[in-house]
Design a protein around this motif. Structure first.
Motif, PDB file in Angstrom:
ATOM      1  N   TYR A   1       0.821  -1.217   0.000  1.00 27.21           N
ATOM      2  CA  TYR A   1       0.000   0.000   0.000  1.00 27.21           C
ATOM      3  C   TYR A   1       0.860   1.274   0.000  1.00 27.21           C
ATOM      4  N   ARG A   2       2.168   1.127   0.151  1.00 27.99           N
ATOM      5  CA  ARG A   2       3.031   2.305   0.298  1.00 27.99           C
ATOM      6  C   ARG A   2       2.908   3.295  -0.879  1.00 27.99           C
ATOM      7  N   PRO A   3       2.932   2.838  -2.147  1.00 29.33           N
ATOM      8  CA  PRO A   3       2.800   3.809  -3.245  1.00 29.33           C
ATOM      9  C   PRO A   3       1.496   4.608  -3.158  1.00 29.33           C
ATOM     10  N   SER A   4       0.390   3.930  -2.816  1.00 31.64           N
ATOM     11  CA  SER A   4      -0.890   4.641  -2.717  1.00 31.64           C
ATOM     12  C   SER A   4      -0.840   5.653  -1.585  1.00 31.64           C
ATOM     13  N   ALA A   5      -0.279   5.249  -0.434  1.00 28.90           N
ATOM     14  CA  ALA A   5      -0.220   6.165   0.711  1.00 28.90           C
ATOM     15  C   ALA A   5       0.602   7.402   0.359  1.00 28.90           C
ATOM     16  N   ARG A   6       1.688   7.205  -0.364  1.00 27.70           N
ATOM     17  CA  ARG A   6       2.530   8.349  -0.748  1.00 27.70           C
ATOM     18  C   ARG A   6       1.829   9.229  -1.772  1.00 27.70           C
ATOM     19  N   PHE A   7       1.092   8.611  -2.655  1.00 32.94           N
ATOM     20  CA  PHE A   7       0.340   9.365  -3.667  1.00 32.94           C
ATOM     21  C   PHE A   7      -0.714  10.245  -2.987  1.00 32.94           C
ATOM     22  N   TYR A   8      -1.526   9.634  -2.103  1.00 39.09           N
ATOM     23  CA  TYR A   8      -2.571  10.397  -1.406  1.00 39.09           C
ATOM     24  C   TYR A   8      -1.944  11.475  -0.521  1.00 39.09           C
ATOM     25  N   GLY A   9      -0.844  11.115   0.159  1.00 38.68           N
ATOM     26  CA  GLY A   9      -0.186  12.071   1.059  1.00 38.68           C
ATOM     27  C   GLY A   9       0.316  13.292   0.296  1.00 38.68           C
ATOM     28  N   SER A  10       0.937  13.062  -0.867  1.00 39.42           N
ATOM     29  CA  SER A  10       1.462  14.174  -1.671  1.00 39.42           C
ATOM     30  C   SER A  10       0.310  15.041  -2.186  1.00 39.42           C
ATOM     31  N   PHE A  11      -0.770  14.400  -2.580  1.00 35.56           N
ATOM     32  CA  PHE A  11      -1.942  15.127  -3.085  1.00 35.56           C
ATOM     33  C   PHE A  11      -2.506  16.042  -1.987  1.00 35.56           C
ATOM     34  N   LEU A  12      -2.728  15.457  -0.802  1.00 33.93           N
ATOM     35  CA  LEU A  12      -3.326  16.231   0.300  1.00 33.93           C
ATOM     36  C   LEU A  12      -2.396  17.347   0.766  1.00 33.93           C
ATOM     37  N   ASP A  13      -1.114  17.073   0.744  1.00 40.56           N
ATOM     38  CA  ASP A  13      -0.154  18.083   1.147  1.00 40.56           C
ATOM     39  C   ASP A  13      -0.238  19.308   0.234  1.00 40.56           C
ATOM     40  N   SER A  14      -0.406  19.057  -1.055  1.00 44.82           N
ATOM     41  CA  SER A  14      -0.512  20.161  -2.011  1.00 44.82           C
ATOM     42  C   SER A  14      -1.820  20.937  -1.802  1.00 44.82           C
ATOM     43  N   VAL A  15      -2.909  20.198  -1.572  1.00 49.57           N
ATOM     44  CA  VAL A  15      -4.206  20.858  -1.325  1.00 49.57           C
ATOM     45  C   VAL A  15      -4.121  21.702  -0.056  1.00 49.57           C
ATOM     46  N   ARG A  16      -3.467  21.159   0.943  1.00 44.80           N
ATOM     47  CA  ARG A  16      -3.337  21.866   2.223  1.00 44.80           C
ATOM     48  C   ARG A  16      -2.559  23.174   2.049  1.00 44.80           C
ATOM     49  N   ARG A  17      -1.542  23.145   1.203  1.00 47.72           N
ATOM     50  CA  ARG A  17      -0.704  24.341   1.035  1.00 47.72           C
ATOM     51  C   ARG A  17      -1.339  25.387   0.118  1.00 47.72           C
ATOM     52  N   HIS A  18      -2.107  24.936  -0.880  1.00 49.79           N
ATOM     53  CA  HIS A  18      -2.582  25.877  -1.897  1.00 49.79           C
ATOM     54  C   HIS A  18      -4.102  26.011  -1.979  1.00 49.79           C
ATOM     55  N   GLY A  19      -4.830  25.155  -1.256  1.00 49.58           N
ATOM     56  CA  GLY A  19      -6.282  25.218  -1.347  1.00 49.58           C
ATOM     57  C   GLY A  19      -6.811  24.464  -2.545  1.00 49.58           C
ATOM     58  N   ARG A  20      -5.948  23.955  -3.349  1.00 50.56           N
ATOM     59  CA  ARG A  20      -6.289  23.111  -4.503  1.00 50.56           C
ATOM     60  C   ARG A  20      -5.011  22.361  -4.869  1.00 50.56           C
ATOM     61  N   VAL A  21      -5.157  21.360  -5.708  1.00 52.05           N
ATOM     62  CA  VAL A  21      -3.946  20.621  -6.030  1.00 52.05           C
ATOM     63  C   VAL A  21      -3.096  21.400  -7.037  1.00 52.05           C
ATOM     64  N   ASN A  22      -1.820  21.519  -6.748  1.00 53.55           N
ATOM     65  CA  ASN A  22      -0.858  22.076  -7.697  1.00 53.55           C
ATOM     66  C   ASN A  22      -0.164  20.863  -8.329  1.00 53.55           C
ATOM     67  N   GLU A  23      -0.568  20.558  -9.566  1.00 57.13           N
ATOM     68  CA  GLU A  23      -0.197  19.278 -10.162  1.00 57.13           C
ATOM     69  C   GLU A  23       1.310  19.036 -10.191  1.00 57.13           C
ATOM     70  N   MET A  24       2.064  20.094 -10.590  1.00 61.70           N
ATOM     71  CA  MET A  24       3.516  19.899 -10.717  1.00 61.70           C
ATOM     72  C   MET A  24       4.150  19.620  -9.359  1.00 61.70           C
ATOM     73  N   GLU A  25       3.734  20.403  -8.362  1.00 62.26           N
ATOM     74  CA  GLU A  25       4.300  20.215  -7.025  1.00 62.26           C
ATOM     75  C   GLU A  25       3.910  18.830  -6.477  1.00 62.26           C
ATOM     76  N   PHE A  26       2.648  18.481  -6.676  1.00 63.27           N
ATOM     77  CA  PHE A  26       2.126  17.200  -6.198  1.00 63.27           C
ATOM     78  C   PHE A  26       2.940  16.038  -6.776  1.00 63.27           C
ATOM     79  N   MET A  27       3.133  16.041  -8.095  1.00 61.15           N
ATOM     80  CA  MET A  27       3.846  14.932  -8.714  1.00 61.15           C
ATOM     81  C   MET A  27       5.329  14.953  -8.337  1.00 61.15           C
ATOM     82  N   ARG A  28       5.889  16.171  -8.222  1.00 63.24           N
ATOM     83  CA  ARG A  28       7.312  16.258  -7.836  1.00 63.24           C
ATOM     84  C   ARG A  28       7.512  15.616  -6.461  1.00 63.24           C
ATOM     85  N   ARG A  29       6.629  15.941  -5.518  1.00 66.13           N
ATOM     86  CA  ARG A  29       6.738  15.375  -4.168  1.00 66.13           C
ATOM     87  C   ARG A  29       6.579  13.854  -4.204  1.00 66.13           C
TER      88      ARG A  29
END
Ligand code: SF4
Ligand code: SF4
Length: 188
Positions: free
Chosen positions: A106-134
């Motif tokens: 499950y680790r890849p999924s957890a990291r994917f969701y974590g990176s997505f939420l982290d971006s939403v938390r910082r910007h109020g929406r997903v910043n695709e480039m930052e999300f994928m970079r993380r």
């Protein structure tokens, strides 16, 4: 930060599966959940089979399965279950448990969701480039960015993503909501 380890599911069986099993005791194995699930053909165990494995305490097979990771939380099985069981919430509980125990599958999924939420938390929406970079940094596997390159190029060409950094404030008001949720989780 928690050290990555390959948790042996049988070590955690009762502590984790017991409350989920408790919610599913009324399952009659009718298969309506499987028949309702659009992702069932991609899952290694159908939802009905997964609930059977949970009920019989077969933790190893449950946590080695990709079934709960592929649940897209559409709630259709929950709506249609004749016993009114909280099936989508049970899928969430398995995801949370797998992330908490750092289960390798499950680790890849957890990291994917974590990176997505982290971006939403910082910007109020997903910043695709930052999300994928993380996500790529967390995965530490150079083959993964290469796999996403054709999709990234297509999105760039269509103007759906930008290579320029996001200029929004580093702490978005949504961060307060995330903090509140964390407090409530800790208080449980
Ligand atoms: S629909 Fe409900 S009762 Fe039927 S197999 Fe699925 S969980 Fe069990
Ligand atoms: S909530 Fe998950 S398991 Fe249920 S039907 Fe939707 S995708 Fe399938």
């Amino acid at each position: 930060m928690k050290t990555a380890r390959r948790a042996k599911p049988h070590e955690i069986s009762d502590a984790i599966l017991a409350p989920i099993r408790e919610e599913l005791l009324a399952c009659i194995q009718c298969g309506t959940c499987t028949g309702s699930c659009r992702n069932a053909n991609l899952m290694d165990f159908t939802p009905r089979r997964l609930w059977r494995l949970v009920l019989t305490g077969n933790t190893e097979e449950v946590f080695h399965s990709r079934t709960f990771a592929l649940c897209s939380a559409c709630y259709y099985c929950t709506l249609r279950c004749p016993r009114g069981l909280p099936l989508t919430e049970a899928m969430h509980a398995l995801k949370r448990a797998a992330a908490h125990e750092n289960i390798a599958e499950y680790r890849p999924s957890a990291r994917f969701y974590g990176s997505f939420l982290d971006s939403v938390r910082r910007h109020g929406r997903v910043n695709e480039m930052e999300f994928m970079r993380r996500y790529f940094i967390l995965m530490k596997n150079p083959a993964i960015p290469l796999k996403f390159t054709p999709l990234g190029l297509r999105l760039l060409r269509k103007g759906k993503i930008s290579i320029f950094p996001d200029k929004s404030k580093p702490e978005h008001p949504l961060d307060r909501m995330f903090r509140r949720v964390e407090e409530l989780e800790k208080a449980k």
